[in-house]
Design an enzyme around this catalytic site. Sequence first.
Site, PDB file in Angstrom:
ATOM      1  N   ARG A 116      -4.411  -1.865   0.998  1.00 19.07           N
ATOM      2  CA  ARG A 116      -4.783  -1.419  -0.356  1.00 19.07           C
ATOM      3  C   ARG A 116      -5.346  -2.551  -1.200  1.00 19.07           C
ATOM      4  NH1 ARG A 116      -2.280   3.202  -2.937  1.00 19.07           N
ATOM      5  NH2 ARG A 116      -1.431   4.522  -1.315  1.00 19.07           N
ATOM      6  N   ARG A 202       8.804   2.136   3.488  1.00 22.37           N
ATOM      7  CA  ARG A 202       7.478   1.622   3.868  1.00 22.37           C
ATOM      8  C   ARG A 202       7.624   0.232   4.455  1.00 22.37           C
ATOM      9  NH1 ARG A 202       3.064   2.988  -0.518  1.00 22.37           N
ATOM     10  NH2 ARG A 202       1.797   2.965   1.339  1.00 22.37           N
ATOM     11  N   ALA A 333      -6.160   9.365  -3.021  1.00 25.61           N
ATOM     12  CA  ALA A 333      -7.175   8.402  -3.459  1.00 25.61           C
ATOM     13  C   ALA A 333      -8.576   8.930  -3.146  1.00 25.61           C
ATOM     14  CB  ALA A 333      -6.942   7.059  -2.778  1.00 25.61           C
TER      15      ALA A 333
HETATM   16  C1  LIG Z   1       3.379   6.487   0.136  1.00 20.90           C
HETATM   17  C2  LIG Z   1       1.974   6.857  -0.282  1.00 20.90           C
HETATM   18  C3  LIG Z   1       0.946   6.864   0.662  1.00 20.90           C
HETATM   19  C4  LIG Z   1      -0.348   7.241   0.292  1.00 20.90           C
HETATM   20  N1  LIG Z   1      -1.352   7.229   1.229  1.00 20.90           N
HETATM   21  C5  LIG Z   1      -2.599   7.611   0.892  1.00 20.90           C
HETATM   22  C6  LIG Z   1      -3.662   7.586   1.848  1.00 20.90           C
HETATM   23  O1  LIG Z   1      -3.478   7.171   2.994  1.00 20.90           O
HETATM   24  N2  LIG Z   1      -4.901   8.001   1.453  1.00 20.90           N
HETATM   25  C7  LIG Z   1      -5.154   8.447   0.179  1.00 20.90           C
HETATM   26  O2  LIG Z   1      -6.307   8.834  -0.122  1.00 20.90           O
HETATM   27  N3  LIG Z   1      -4.162   8.472  -0.757  1.00 20.90           N
HETATM   28  C8  LIG Z   1      -2.919   8.064  -0.437  1.00 20.90           C
HETATM   29  N4  LIG Z   1      -1.917   8.066  -1.368  1.00 20.90           N
HETATM   30  C9  LIG Z   1      -2.239   8.504  -2.747  1.00 20.90           C
HETATM   31  C10 LIG Z   1      -2.927   7.379  -3.491  1.00 20.90           C
HETATM   32  O3  LIG Z   1      -2.153   6.199  -3.375  1.00 20.90           O
HETATM   33  C11 LIG Z   1      -3.106   7.732  -4.954  1.00 20.90           C
HETATM   34  O4  LIG Z   1      -3.647   9.025  -5.064  1.00 20.90           O
HETATM   35  C12 LIG Z   1      -4.051   6.747  -5.661  1.00 20.90           C
HETATM   36  O5  LIG Z   1      -3.667   5.423  -5.412  1.00 20.90           O
HETATM   37  C13 LIG Z   1      -4.061   7.040  -7.152  1.00 20.90           C
HETATM   38  O6  LIG Z   1      -4.899   6.120  -7.797  1.00 20.90           O
HETATM   39  P1  LIG Z   1      -5.020   6.167  -9.392  1.00 20.90           P
HETATM   40  O7  LIG Z   1      -6.030   5.128  -9.724  1.00 20.90           O
HETATM   41  O8  LIG Z   1      -5.248   7.563  -9.844  1.00 20.90           O
HETATM   42  O9  LIG Z   1      -3.587   5.751  -9.942  1.00 20.90           O
HETATM   43  P2  LIG Z   1      -2.798   4.362  -9.834  1.00 20.90           P
HETATM   44  O10 LIG Z   1      -3.073   3.682  -8.551  1.00 20.90           O
HETATM   45  O11 LIG Z   1      -1.386   4.686 -10.155  1.00 20.90           O
HETATM   46  O12 LIG Z   1      -3.424   3.451 -10.990  1.00 20.90           O
HETATM   47  C14 LIG Z   1      -3.101   3.659 -12.339  1.00 20.90           C
HETATM   48  C15 LIG Z   1      -3.404   2.364 -13.095  1.00 20.90           C
HETATM   49  O13 LIG Z   1      -3.280   2.610 -14.493  1.00 20.90           O
HETATM   50  C16 LIG Z   1      -2.562   1.535 -15.099  1.00 20.90           C
HETATM   51  N5  LIG Z   1      -1.910   2.106 -16.296  1.00 20.90           N
HETATM   52  C17 LIG Z   1      -0.903   3.001 -16.345  1.00 20.90           C
HETATM   53  N6  LIG Z   1      -0.598   3.330 -17.615  1.00 20.90           N
HETATM   54  C18 LIG Z   1      -1.454   2.628 -18.400  1.00 20.90           C
HETATM   55  C19 LIG Z   1      -1.657   2.553 -19.800  1.00 20.90           C
HETATM   56  N7  LIG Z   1      -0.899   3.285 -20.667  1.00 20.90           N
HETATM   57  N8  LIG Z   1      -2.625   1.742 -20.276  1.00 20.90           N
HETATM   58  C20 LIG Z   1      -3.408   1.007 -19.420  1.00 20.90           C
HETATM   59  N9  LIG Z   1      -3.249   1.041 -18.073  1.00 20.90           N
HETATM   60  C21 LIG Z   1      -2.296   1.852 -17.568  1.00 20.90           C
HETATM   61  C22 LIG Z   1      -1.583   1.095 -14.016  1.00 20.90           C
HETATM   62  O14 LIG Z   1      -1.125  -0.225 -14.237  1.00 20.90           O
HETATM   63  C23 LIG Z   1      -2.449   1.225 -12.768  1.00 20.90           C
HETATM   64  O15 LIG Z   1      -3.184   0.061 -12.512  1.00 20.90           O
HETATM   65  C24 LIG Z   1      -0.618   7.656  -1.045  1.00 20.90           C
HETATM   66  C25 LIG Z   1       0.416   7.644  -1.995  1.00 20.90           C
HETATM   67  C26 LIG Z   1       1.690   7.224  -1.626  1.00 20.90           C
HETATM   68  C27 LIG Z   1       2.781   7.244  -2.678  1.00 20.90           C
END
Ligand SMILES: Cc1cc2nc3c(=O)[nH]c(=O)nc-3n(C[C@H](O)[C@H](O)[C@H](O)COP(=O)(O)OP(=O)(O)OC[C@H]3O[C@@H](n4cnc5c(N)ncnc54)[C@H](O)[C@@H]3O)c2cc1C
Length: 441
Positions: A116, A202, A333
């Site tokens: 990641r 994990r 993701a």
């Molecule tokens: C165990 C596990 C395995 C997974 N495996 C896969 C996979 O193999 N393939 C796949 O496609 N998906 C996978 N996923 C899902 C994937 O990890 C998520 O869907 C994806 O990472 C979400 O990204 P995001 O940017 O929406 O959220 P996040 O990665 O949670 O990013 C949110 C960001 O916002 C910031 N933030 C939060 N609140 C605030 C605020 N108030 N102000 C400013 N910044 C803020 C945080 O610090 C963070 O950097 C997996 C999930 C898990 C739990």
Amino acid sequence: MSSFTTAPFNVAIVGGGIAGVTVALGLLSRGIPVKLYERAECFHEIGAGIGMSPNAERAMLSLDTRIHTVFRNFATPNTEDWFQYVDGFYDSHTGDGEDLMFRIYLGNRGFEGCRRSDFLTGLAEMIPENCIEFKKEVISVIEPDCHINDDRKSVLYFGDGTVAEADIVLGCDGLRSKVRQLILGVDSPASQPSYSHKFAFRGLIPMKKAREVLGEDKSSTRYMHLGHNGHVLTFPVAMGTILNVVAFVTDPGDWPSKERLTLPATKDEAIRYFTGFGPVVTSIMEMLDDKLDKWGIFDLFDNPVPSYVSNGGFIGLVGDAAHASAPHHGAGAGCAIEDALALAVLLEDAAVMLQKSSDIAQKKRVLQAALSSYDDVRHERTQWLVRSSRFIGEMYEWQVPEISNDPVQSLAEAESRCRKIWDYDIDGMIKEARGLFATKL
Ligand SMILES: Cc1cc2nc3c(=O)[nH]c(=O)nc-3n(C[C@H](O)[C@H](O)[C@H](O)COP(=O)(O)OP(=O)(O)OC[C@H]3O[C@@H](n4cnc5c(N)ncnc54)[C@H](O)[C@@H]3O)c2cc1C
């Protein structure tokens, strides 16, 4: 090709995970000014490996080919073109530890994994420094009254007392999104994620060790080891030097922490949870480090988000903020990148339309139509993903009574659901989004 150099509106992105960073890159490459606000001190990804399904790779290519190049630079090939689902529970009939239950064709270079942090860091390096502000935690966003005909923008308030303005605000702030709370109301049930009553141990196992114990085949390609009330996903990352392990178990109780989604755990605990499983799963648990993390699996299944756009029409939700799913399809993701693509093409069309207009009411209408088309084109598919992810997690743990551990029915369910995700018509989505946008105006 855009017929403008800089869009006559700007976009604030809240959160710098995969959703925020890919939206930022997609908008910037189309000439749309963005500012990304991240509450942490730098970009960071917790957790080890991530797999990218074929739809995610196609979305990357359409969004910005550089995103795809970064992924390809870090993607670790599977040695097999098939995703193997094995019985990790009962003794094997063939003597090699686990019987194959079913397999699904991935295609050449389909569903490969990477670390990641490699992926996120590689993407973040392409965002100009002046488009990012760290240590900016959004605590409130006030949207302008859409009926008042002036050029007021949404105002973002940060924890450090500063403020910023933007025409469009995109909440990419993950599972426990503040922006979602703000647009739905803190008392709305959909403002809070719920525990899926599964958690995951994990771990990362050095490949040399994994290969000695599991053999060449089991350590070099994607395997899902299924069983009663638990299932284990393994796939190679870091150019084949590490085996990524995600070991899910069912937990009828409550998650023990209100604040933390990850908690410390031990190898002994993992071994205990997988007591009764077959020799391969047991040996995977035994290879884990003594100290581990366990992750509570939360999602937005119990209280689905009704709309990804605020009432006023200028604030949107993207990625996990909109549709956090249990990770059993490995598609969260990837779907966030699809969201980013839909937004990028719609806001590009909006910019083209507004290029020659100084009419404020027109600008508001066009931006609202772009976000509303985004909601229309993304809501159904991603809400289905939330539901299907719960279902498939239960199926992998033989908890769906009418299927149990029947390989024929399991294959039929898994294959049709995976195909719906992997074979998604990305060009069709773009066409549909643009059609909806044109119709609204
Ligand atoms: C165990 C596990 C395995 C997974 N495996 C896969 C996979 O193999 N393939 C796949 O496609 N998906 C996978 N996923 C899902 C994937 O990890 C998520 O869907 C994806 O990472 C979400 O990204 P995001 O940017 O929406 O959220 P996040 O990665 O949670 O990013 C949110 C960001 O916002 C910031 N933030 C939060 N609140 C605030 C605020 N108030 N102000 C400013 N910044 C803020 C945080 O610090 C963070 O950097 C997996 C999930 C898990 C739990």
